[in-house]
Design a protein around this motif. Structure first.
Motif, mmCIF file in Angstrom:
data_model
loop_
_atom_site.group_PDB
_atom_site.id
_atom_site.type_symbol
_atom_site.label_atom_id
_atom_site.label_comp_id
_atom_site.label_asym_id
_atom_site.label_seq_id
_atom_site.Cartn_x
_atom_site.Cartn_y
_atom_site.Cartn_z
ATOM 1 N N ALA A 226 0.862 -1.179 0.000
ATOM 2 C CA ALA A 226 0.000 0.000 0.000
ATOM 3 C C ALA A 226 0.898 1.228 0.000
ATOM 4 O O ALA A 226 1.837 1.303 0.788
ATOM 5 N N THR A 227 0.647 2.134 -0.905
ATOM 6 C CA THR A 227 1.464 3.344 -0.980
ATOM 7 C C THR A 227 0.578 4.568 -0.846
ATOM 8 O O THR A 227 -0.398 4.725 -1.585
ATOM 9 N N GLU A 228 0.944 5.402 0.122
ATOM 10 C CA GLU A 228 0.187 6.632 0.365
ATOM 11 C C GLU A 228 1.080 7.813 0.025
ATOM 12 O O GLU A 228 2.207 7.907 0.495
ATOM 13 N N ILE A 229 0.561 8.697 -0.818
ATOM 14 C CA ILE A 229 1.354 9.863 -1.217
ATOM 15 C C ILE A 229 0.546 11.112 -0.880
ATOM 16 O O ILE A 229 -0.566 11.298 -1.388
ATOM 17 N N VAL A 230 1.127 11.925 -0.015
ATOM 18 C CA VAL A 230 0.427 13.125 0.447
ATOM 19 C C VAL A 230 1.171 14.344 -0.076
ATOM 20 O O VAL A 230 2.337 14.553 0.262
ATOM 21 N N LEU A 231 0.512 15.105 -0.938
ATOM 22 C CA LEU A 231 1.171 16.262 -1.543
ATOM 23 C C LEU A 231 0.487 17.549 -1.081
ATOM 24 O O LEU A 231 -0.672 17.797 -1.417
ATOM 25 N N ALA A 232 1.236 18.358 -0.329
ATOM 26 C CA ALA A 232 0.707 19.645 0.121
ATOM 27 C C ALA A 232 0.752 20.654 -1.029
ATOM 28 O O ALA A 232 1.230 20.338 -2.122
ATOM 29 N N ASP A 233 0.291 21.861 -0.788
ATOM 30 C CA ASP A 233 0.212 22.883 -1.844
ATOM 31 C C ASP A 233 1.533 23.014 -2.604
ATOM 32 O O ASP A 233 2.594 23.194 -2.011
ATOM 33 N N GLY A 234 1.459 22.937 -3.906
ATOM 34 C CA GLY A 234 2.635 23.184 -4.740
ATOM 35 C C GLY A 234 3.713 22.108 -4.672
ATOM 36 O O GLY A 234 4.770 22.274 -5.284
ATOM 37 N N ALA A 235 3.473 21.018 -3.975
ATOM 38 C CA ALA A 235 4.492 19.953 -3.894
ATOM 39 C C ALA A 235 4.552 19.201 -5.219
ATOM 40 O O ALA A 235 3.547 19.077 -5.928
ATOM 41 N N LYS A 236 5.757 18.720 -5.544
ATOM 42 C CA LYS A 236 5.936 17.944 -6.779
ATOM 43 C C LYS A 236 6.612 16.625 -6.434
ATOM 44 O O LYS A 236 7.722 16.610 -5.914
ATOM 45 N N VAL A 237 5.962 15.530 -6.769
ATOM 46 C CA VAL A 237 6.547 14.218 -6.484
ATOM 47 C C VAL A 237 6.562 13.396 -7.768
ATOM 48 O O VAL A 237 5.559 13.309 -8.473
ATOM 49 N N LEU A 258 -2.984 12.095 -2.615
ATOM 50 C CA LEU A 258 -3.851 13.228 -2.299
ATOM 51 C C LEU A 258 -3.135 14.499 -2.733
ATOM 52 O O LEU A 258 -2.058 14.816 -2.219
ATOM 53 N N LEU A 259 -3.719 15.208 -3.689
ATOM 54 C CA LEU A 259 -3.046 16.376 -4.249
ATOM 55 C C LEU A 259 -3.772 17.658 -3.847
ATOM 56 O O LEU A 259 -4.931 17.865 -4.219
ATOM 57 N N GLN A 260 -3.064 18.497 -3.110
ATOM 58 C CA GLN A 260 -3.630 19.796 -2.743
ATOM 59 C C GLN A 260 -3.330 20.807 -3.848
ATOM 60 O O GLN A 260 -2.770 20.461 -4.891
ATOM 61 N N ARG A 261 -3.668 22.056 -3.591
ATOM 62 C CA ARG A 261 -3.569 23.115 -4.596
ATOM 63 C C ARG A 261 -2.207 23.139 -5.316
ATOM 64 O O ARG A 261 -1.161 23.110 -4.694
ATOM 65 N N ASP A 262 -2.258 23.136 -6.628
ATOM 66 C CA ASP A 262 -1.069 23.234 -7.489
ATOM 67 C C ASP A 262 -0.036 22.115 -7.282
ATOM 68 O O ASP A 262 1.116 22.255 -7.699
#
Lengths: 444, 253
Positions: A226-237, A258-262
């Motif tokens: 299981a892979t969880e990827i949490v991206l806050a505003d403007g994060a790039k992964v 989960l992708l937040q703003r931008d």
């Protein structure tokens, strides 16, 4: 002594105690156990599992893989990859054991964390409690809204019995572009489970590759990840899941971002191993301006079976997603792709694309492709397309007439088929590695 | 050993539909010579070329194809290439993902059955490019991918020059080319000319024969060679069309 008794609640408690986990995590595991214990396994009657029959998978007949505490060397297959991969840092797991970890001092000083989940539980308990199970949670599949709760069965199995995993944390504004690599080497014959948690804070940038390796032939083995990827505003992964487990493995991967703003996710799933594998990859566009690129490559041979499910869930407006999955199948193997673009009410100006293309190298190979749209907003641009075709005889004839033996001609056509995905992998050593796997696979 | 490409009483049909295309073709191209096969549309000219190269969409029902006295009927297309055959396609296939040069090096190595050094390979490439008045940019592009019609034809000739076959079949390489491109293609074929090279030039028009003077011209109609002659036969066809040959075919002379 290996134990082959059926999975039990006591075992859940035992695993958690052995791993020295905090109480909240044990509670989570037990809740997952309750769900697991009461649900049936999905069957081809379950819509999402229509083309994949897992009745023969020995989920509950295998010993559970636990940390042994014995020192283990880095396997040769992983050494070969390390020599080629040009990584900034890496972690190597053998079974449930973290055997090697290297993170450049420069990244460490900037606050980047790369460690095992259980190390992280001890050192960064708050971060873990805040994020673990947030993106991938078996409970998403149960409840009054869900009419096919059996979809929670395998995620719940993973949550109740996972024994190891990785935690990557990238602080705000910290960026690196050379990949971190995590290798999970499984010896086989057991029920293995792992989780990965990636947290990218605002405006951070990270590149992460996770690879699954094993001996080429193993007794029946089950792996869940299981892979969880949490991206806050403007994060790039940039994230890659590369599965090359040997024949005998049943591999079940579930991933949700989960992708937040931008925020931007560039995701790649490569499934070219295992007897049977299924990957469910999901991106949640929660913030406007977010973008999820989701690439997939698969190539099956023999009697292998691979199943992919993608979900582009547009919750926020002005977000963009692009799925491109390409596969090839030879011999009597079988591939499945199902994908859904789901646009919530109010997610205006959504831009969402989904393409799946399959190449068949033999008359007995089969590919099923089910693209779907579910659109609740009126000002959106969405398109989807899928195709399945055999290798064109005139193309094969052309290449062979220049002197190339059939397998080389096929190899060129498979690479040609996958080329628009391959050229979107900017990590050169990774792309070369995938190309070499394709070459190998055509030859056998 | 006989040094020739020989087509002996060749009968063939389309594998899928069963439609008979070749009805007893007899033809000999001695090594060192260039022969032209001319004929109206639908005569079976292109089919003949593809069958010699081993196109699996046709089925040979009778007759034989011999390279230097040895039957190649049972061989796969790649094995035929290793026997020295080459077919320049009328419609080369576009293959993204592999560069023109990489493909050609693989093909050369497969044909020779051994590693070919970069130096030797580039030497061959440079000679071909120079003859064809071409620059290196064509090498890094994906094989035929997005090539213009003319570029594809010229590229086939480049492949031929690098692979150095003993017998080449050029399937309407001249069609769709303007006069300058035609001259360049002819230059490539003429550069190959010599005691160790034979070619079968399949064409609908006499035009290319102004630049590649054939040792012999064969006229094909309805699946058979109906008449053969020297280069002057091509000019006759140009002037009188195919009608008078059709009469020859009917009277069986």
């Amino acid at each position: 002594m290996e134990r082959t008794a059926a999975l039990s609640r006591d075992q859940v408690i035992e695993v958690s105690a052995k791993l020295g986990e905090p109480r909240w995590l044990l509670q989570k595991r037990l809740a997952a156990w309750e769900t697991f214990a009461k649900l049936p396994y999905p069957t081809p009657r379950t819509e999402e599992w229509k083309y994949t029959d897992i009745t023969e998978v020995p989920f509950e007949e295998l010993p559970l893989e636990l940390p042994t505490g014995k020192p283990k060397a880095i396997p040769q297959a992983v050494r070969d990859r390390l020599a080629q991969a040009q990584l900034a840092g890496y972690a190597v797991f053998v079974g449930a054991e973290l055997v090697h970890l290297e993170l450049p001092e420069e990244l460490r000083q900037q606050g980047v964390i790369l460690t095992s989940l259980h190390q992280a539980l001890a050192q960064y308990p708050d971060l873990l409690e805040a994020h673990l199970f947030k993106a991938v949670n078996w409970a998403d599949w149960v409840g009054p809204q869900q009419n096919r709760p059996e979809n929670a069965k395998i995620p719940a199995l993973n949550a109740a019995f996972f024994t190891h995993g990785v935690f990557l944390y990238v602080p705000k504004n910290v960026a690196f572009s050379k990949p971190l690599g995590v290798f999970k080497y499984l010896e086989g014959g057991q029920l293995s489970g792992s989780r990965t948690l990636i947290v990218a804070e605002a405006h951070s940038q990270a590149v992460y590759i996770e690879e699954y390796l094993s001996p080429s032939q193993v007794p029946p083995s089950v792996n869940t990840s299981a892979t969880e990827i949490v991206l806050a505003d403007g994060a790039k992964v940039r994230h890659a899941h590369i599965q090359l487990l040997g024949r005998g493995f049943y591999h079940f991967h579930r991933q949700r971002a989960l992708l937040q703003r931008d925020a931007t996710l560039n995701d790649l799933v490569v499934n070219m191993g295992s007897s049977l594998s299924r990957a469910e990859v999901q991106s949640e566009m929660l913030g406007p301006g977010s973008f999820s690129e989701m690439l997939g490559l698969y190539f099956t041979s023999g009697t292998e079976h691979v199943d992919h499910y993608t979900l582009q869930h547009h919750v926020a407006d002005h977000a963009h997603s692009d799925v491109l999955y390409k596969g090839a199948a030879k011999d009597q193997s079988r591939t499945v792709y199902a994908g859904l673009i789901k646009v919530a009410q109010g997610a205006q100006k959504t831009d969402a694309y989904q393409t799946n293309r399959n190449l068949l190298l033999s008359a007995e190979a089969r590919a099923d492709s089910v693209p779907q749209l579910e659109i609740g907003a009126n000002d959106v641009r969405c398109s989807h397309g899928s195709s399945t075709a055999p290798v064109a005889p005139e193309e094969l004839f052309y290449l062979m007439s220049r002197g190339l033996p059939r397998h080389m001609a096929q190899q060129i056509l498979v690479k040609g088929h996958m080329t628009d995905v391959l050229t979107r992998i900017p990590i050169e050593p990774l792309r070369q590695y995938i190309e070499s796997i394709i070459e190998e696979k055509v030859r056998i | 050993m006989v040094n020739q490409l020989e087509i002996r009483n060749l009968h063939a049909k389309i594998a899928d539909s069963g439609e008979v295309i070749l009805k007893g073709v007899n033809l000999v191209v001695p090594k060192g010579q260039i022969h032209a096969v001319m004929g109206p549309n639908g005569a079976g000219k292109s089919t003949l070329g593809k069958i010699i190269a081993g196109d699996p969409s046709y089925e040979v029902t009778a007759g034989d194809i011999l390279v230097d006295g040895e039957s190649i009927l049972e061989l796969e297309p790649d094995e035929r290439a290793r026997k020295g055959l080459f077919l320049a396609f009328q419609y080369p296939v576009e293959v993204p993902g592999v560069s023109n040069a990489n493909f050609l090096r693989l093909a050369l190595q497969a044909k020779k059955g051994e590693e070919v050094s970069m130096m030797e390979f580039y030497d061959r490439l440079q000679r071909a490019l120079k003859t064809l008045d071409w620059d290196e940019s064509i090498l890094t592009r994906y094989l035929n991918d997005g090539f213009s019609g003319g570029e594809k034809k010229r590229n086939e000739i480049m492949h031929m020059m690098v692979l150095e076959p003993t017998y080449a079949i050029l399937d309407e390489t001249d069609s769709g080319l303007d006069i300058d491109a035609l001259k360049v293609v002819a230059k490539g074929v003429n550069a190959m000319r010599g005691p160790n090279f034979g070619a079968l030039l399949i064409t609908h028009y006499q035009r290319i024969l102004n630049y590649i003077v054939p040792d012999a011209v064969h006229v094909m109609m309805d699946g058979r060679i109906v008449t053969s002659g020297g280069p002057e036969l091509a000019l006759q066809l140009e002037e009188r069309g195919y009608e008078w040959v059709k009469e020859l075919a009917v009277t069986g002379s």
